[in-house]
Design a protein around this motif. Structure first.
Motif, PDB file in Angstrom:
ATOM      1  N   ASN A  48     -63.197 -28.431  51.618  1.00  0.00           N
ATOM      2  CA  ASN A  48     -64.333 -28.602  50.715  1.00  0.00           C
ATOM      3  C   ASN A  48     -64.917 -27.255  50.322  1.00  0.00           C
ATOM      4  O   ASN A  48     -65.243 -27.028  49.156  1.00  0.00           O
ATOM      5  N   THR A  49     -65.022 -26.361  51.283  1.00  0.00           N
ATOM      6  CA  THR A  49     -65.521 -25.016  50.997  1.00  0.00           C
ATOM      7  C   THR A  49     -64.577 -24.280  50.059  1.00  0.00           C
ATOM      8  O   THR A  49     -65.011 -23.649  49.086  1.00  0.00           O
ATOM      9  N   LEU A  50     -63.278 -24.359  50.344  1.00  0.00           N
ATOM     10  CA  LEU A  50     -62.282 -23.694  49.499  1.00  0.00           C
ATOM     11  C   LEU A  50     -62.328 -24.231  48.071  1.00  0.00           C
ATOM     12  O   LEU A  50     -62.289 -23.455  47.108  1.00  0.00           O
ATOM     13  N   ALA A  51     -62.437 -25.545  47.914  1.00  0.00           N
ATOM     14  CA  ALA A  51     -62.484 -26.137  46.582  1.00  0.00           C
ATOM     15  C   ALA A  51     -63.739 -25.688  45.832  1.00  0.00           C
ATOM     16  O   ALA A  51     -63.666 -25.297  44.665  1.00  0.00           O
ATOM     17  N   PHE A  52     -64.889 -25.723  46.507  1.00  0.00           N
ATOM     18  CA  PHE A  52     -66.145 -25.320  45.878  1.00  0.00           C
ATOM     19  C   PHE A  52     -66.099 -23.857  45.438  1.00  0.00           C
ATOM     20  O   PHE A  52     -66.437 -23.524  44.301  1.00  0.00           O
ATOM     21  N   VAL A  53     -65.664 -22.989  46.341  1.00  0.00           N
ATOM     22  CA  VAL A  53     -65.605 -21.555  46.040  1.00  0.00           C
ATOM     23  C   VAL A  53     -64.594 -21.267  44.932  1.00  0.00           C
ATOM     24  O   VAL A  53     -64.818 -20.399  44.086  1.00  0.00           O
ATOM     25  N   SER A  54     -63.495 -22.008  44.905  1.00  0.00           N
ATOM     26  CA  SER A  54     -62.476 -21.805  43.862  1.00  0.00           C
ATOM     27  C   SER A  54     -63.035 -22.078  42.478  1.00  0.00           C
ATOM     28  O   SER A  54     -62.736 -21.347  41.525  1.00  0.00           O
ATOM     29  N   PHE A  55     -63.846 -23.126  42.349  1.00  0.00           N
ATOM     30  CA  PHE A  55     -64.463 -23.405  41.048  1.00  0.00           C
ATOM     31  C   PHE A  55     -65.445 -22.304  40.664  1.00  0.00           C
ATOM     32  O   PHE A  55     -65.504 -21.905  39.504  1.00  0.00           O
ATOM     33  N   GLY A  56     -66.212 -21.828  41.626  1.00  0.00           N
ATOM     34  CA  GLY A  56     -67.141 -20.737  41.338  1.00  0.00           C
ATOM     35  C   GLY A  56     -66.418 -19.461  40.939  1.00  0.00           C
ATOM     36  O   GLY A  56     -66.813 -18.776  39.996  1.00  0.00           O
ATOM     37  N   LEU A  57     -65.344 -19.156  41.653  1.00  0.00           N
ATOM     38  CA  LEU A  57     -64.564 -17.962  41.341  1.00  0.00           C
ATOM     39  C   LEU A  57     -63.926 -18.059  39.960  1.00  0.00           C
ATOM     40  O   LEU A  57     -63.938 -17.100  39.189  1.00  0.00           O
ATOM     41  N   ASP A  58     -63.371 -19.236  39.629  1.00  0.00           N
ATOM     42  CA  ASP A  58     -62.744 -19.395  38.320  1.00  0.00           C
ATOM     43  C   ASP A  58     -63.780 -19.310  37.206  1.00  0.00           C
ATOM     44  O   ASP A  58     -63.513 -18.731  36.155  1.00  0.00           O
ATOM     45  N   LYS A  59     -64.954 -19.859  37.427  1.00  0.00           N
ATOM     46  CA  LYS A  59     -66.016 -19.758  36.422  1.00  0.00           C
ATOM     47  C   LYS A  59     -66.416 -18.300  36.223  1.00  0.00           C
ATOM     48  O   LYS A  59     -66.572 -17.834  35.096  1.00  0.00           O
ATOM     49  N   TRP A  60     -66.565 -17.563  37.327  1.00  0.00           N
ATOM     50  CA  TRP A  60     -66.926 -16.153  37.222  1.00  0.00           C
ATOM     51  C   TRP A  60     -65.831 -15.370  36.501  1.00  0.00           C
ATOM     52  O   TRP A  60     -66.113 -14.556  35.631  1.00  0.00           O
ATOM     53  N   ARG A  61     -64.573 -15.638  36.884  1.00  0.00           N
ATOM     54  CA  ARG A  61     -63.469 -14.930  36.239  1.00  0.00           C
ATOM     55  C   ARG A  61     -63.330 -15.300  34.765  1.00  0.00           C
ATOM     56  O   ARG A  61     -62.820 -14.499  33.976  1.00  0.00           O
ATOM     57  N   SER A  62     -63.748 -16.495  34.382  1.00  0.00           N
ATOM     58  CA  SER A  62     -63.641 -16.890  32.977  1.00  0.00           C
ATOM     59  C   SER A  62     -64.575 -16.064  32.102  1.00  0.00           C
ATOM     60  O   SER A  62     -64.342 -15.937  30.903  1.00  0.00           O
ATOM     61  N   THR A  63     -65.630 -15.503  32.694  1.00  0.00           N
ATOM     62  CA  THR A  63     -66.547 -14.666  31.917  1.00  0.00           C
ATOM     63  C   THR A  63     -66.188 -13.185  32.027  1.00  0.00           C
ATOM     64  O   THR A  63     -66.776 -12.372  31.336  1.00  0.00           O
ATOM     65  N   GLN A  64     -65.257 -12.852  32.922  1.00  0.00           N
ATOM     66  CA  GLN A  64     -64.831 -11.473  33.122  1.00  0.00           C
ATOM     67  C   GLN A  64     -63.431 -11.291  32.521  1.00  0.00           C
ATOM     68  O   GLN A  64     -62.886 -12.192  31.908  1.00  0.00           O
ATOM     69  N   THR A  65     -62.840 -10.160  32.761  1.00  0.00           N
ATOM     70  CA  THR A  65     -61.490  -9.901  32.260  1.00  0.00           C
ATOM     71  C   THR A  65     -60.429 -10.152  33.327  1.00  0.00           C
ATOM     72  O   THR A  65     -59.257  -9.932  33.088  1.00  0.00           O
ATOM     73  N   GLY A  66     -60.840 -10.614  34.495  1.00  0.00           N
ATOM     74  CA  GLY A  66     -59.908 -10.831  35.597  1.00  0.00           C
ATOM     75  C   GLY A  66     -59.007 -12.027  35.381  1.00  0.00           C
ATOM     76  O   GLY A  66     -59.156 -12.807  34.436  1.00  0.00           O
ATOM     77  N   ARG A  67     -58.062 -12.157  36.272  1.00  0.00           N
ATOM     78  CA  ARG A  67     -57.143 -13.285  36.207  1.00  0.00           C
ATOM     79  C   ARG A  67     -57.852 -14.560  36.626  1.00  0.00           C
ATOM     80  O   ARG A  67     -58.647 -14.571  37.544  1.00  0.00           O
ATOM     81  N   ARG A  68     -57.530 -15.650  35.934  1.00  0.00           N
ATOM     82  CA  ARG A  68     -58.121 -16.948  36.234  1.00  0.00           C
ATOM     83  C   ARG A  68     -57.428 -17.588  37.424  1.00  0.00           C
ATOM     84  O   ARG A  68     -56.302 -17.262  37.767  1.00  0.00           O
ATOM     85  N   VAL A  69     -58.118 -18.529  38.042  1.00  0.00           N
ATOM     86  CA  VAL A  69     -57.547 -19.319  39.123  1.00  0.00           C
ATOM     87  C   VAL A  69     -56.708 -20.417  38.472  1.00  0.00           C
ATOM     88  O   VAL A  69     -57.205 -21.132  37.591  1.00  0.00           O
ATOM     89  N   PRO A  70     -55.429 -20.563  38.861  1.00  0.00           N
ATOM     90  CA  PRO A  70     -54.604 -21.610  38.253  1.00  0.00           C
ATOM     91  C   PRO A  70     -55.183 -23.001  38.519  1.00  0.00           C
ATOM     92  O   PRO A  70     -55.766 -23.256  39.572  1.00  0.00           O
ATOM     93  N   GLU A  71     -55.004 -23.913  37.554  1.00  0.00           N
ATOM     94  CA  GLU A  71     -55.503 -25.272  37.725  1.00  0.00           C
ATOM     95  C   GLU A  71     -54.899 -25.938  38.951  1.00  0.00           C
ATOM     96  O   GLU A  71     -55.571 -26.708  39.624  1.00  0.00           O
ATOM     97  N   SER A  72     -53.648 -25.636  39.226  1.00  0.00           N
ATOM     98  CA  SER A  72     -53.014 -26.245  40.395  1.00  0.00           C
ATOM     99  C   SER A  72     -53.729 -25.843  41.684  1.00  0.00           C
ATOM    100  O   SER A  72     -53.833 -26.643  42.615  1.00  0.00           O
ATOM    101  N   PHE A  73     -54.266 -24.625  41.728  1.00  0.00           N
ATOM    102  CA  PHE A  73     -55.000 -24.186  42.914  1.00  0.00           C
ATOM    103  C   PHE A  73     -56.390 -24.812  42.980  1.00  0.00           C
ATOM    104  O   PHE A  73     -56.971 -24.912  44.048  1.00  0.00           O
ATOM    105  N   LEU A  74     -56.920 -25.234  41.860  1.00  0.00           N
ATOM    106  CA  LEU A  74     -58.193 -25.941  41.872  1.00  0.00           C
ATOM    107  C   LEU A  74     -58.004 -27.385  42.352  1.00  0.00           C
ATOM    108  O   LEU A  74     -58.888 -27.958  42.985  1.00  0.00           O
ATOM    109  N   ILE A  75     -56.846 -27.960  42.057  1.00  0.00           N
ATOM    110  CA  ILE A  75     -56.580 -29.356  42.391  1.00  0.00           C
ATOM    111  C   ILE A  75     -56.028 -29.512  43.804  1.00  0.00           C
ATOM    112  O   ILE A  75     -56.373 -30.471  44.499  1.00  0.00           O
ATOM    113  N   LEU A  76     -55.203 -28.592  44.259  1.00  0.00           N
ATOM    114  CA  LEU A  76     -54.556 -28.727  45.566  1.00  0.00           C
ATOM    115  C   LEU A  76     -55.543 -28.857  46.722  1.00  0.00           C
ATOM    116  O   LEU A  76     -55.411 -29.774  47.548  1.00  0.00           O
ATOM    117  N   PRO A  77     -56.557 -27.997  46.848  1.00  0.00           N
ATOM    118  CA  PRO A  77     -57.506 -28.177  47.957  1.00  0.00           C
ATOM    119  C   PRO A  77     -58.240 -29.521  47.883  1.00  0.00           C
ATOM    120  O   PRO A  77     -58.576 -30.108  48.898  1.00  0.00           O
TER     121      PRO A  77
END
Length: 96
Positions: A20-49
């Motif tokens: 649950n922690t990993l899933a929550f943090v992954s969404f936060g990280l992907d949201k942050w990266r979506s506003t930056q120039t960094g690499r996004r978190v793959p959708e599969s990694f958002l769904i797997l946890p």
């Protein structure tokens, strides 16, 4: 009668808390990266946890970070991840 926890209860608690922690943090990280120039978190990694036990944490992450809530294809995949999560909870309850 006092509530006693078996070792399997403790392991399940750690398992679900970790995913649950990993899933929550992954969404936060992907949201942050979506506003930056960094690499996004793959959708599969958002769904797997979520499928492995963190479905509620990911859902809360989607709502808190307002991320991936408008993309229907992702929402469908995420809803399908509820099936293995529900089976895990069912198995835990039955074999407890």
């Amino acid at each position: 009668m006092p509530l006693t926890l078996k070792i399997s209860d403790s392991l399940a608690l750690v398992w679900f808390a970790m995913f649950n922690t990993l899933a929550f943090v992954s969404f936060g990280l992907d949201k942050w990266r979506s506003t930056q120039t960094g690499r996004r978190v793959p959708e599969s990694f958002l769904i797997l946890p979520a499928a492995l036990g963190g479905w509620p944490g990911g859902l809360i992450g989607m709502k808190v970070f307002r991320h991936k809530t408008a993309k229907w294809s992702f929402r469908l995949k995420y809803m399908l991840a509820l099936v293995p999560f529900a089976l895990e909870v069912y198995a835990f309850i039955c074999w407890r």
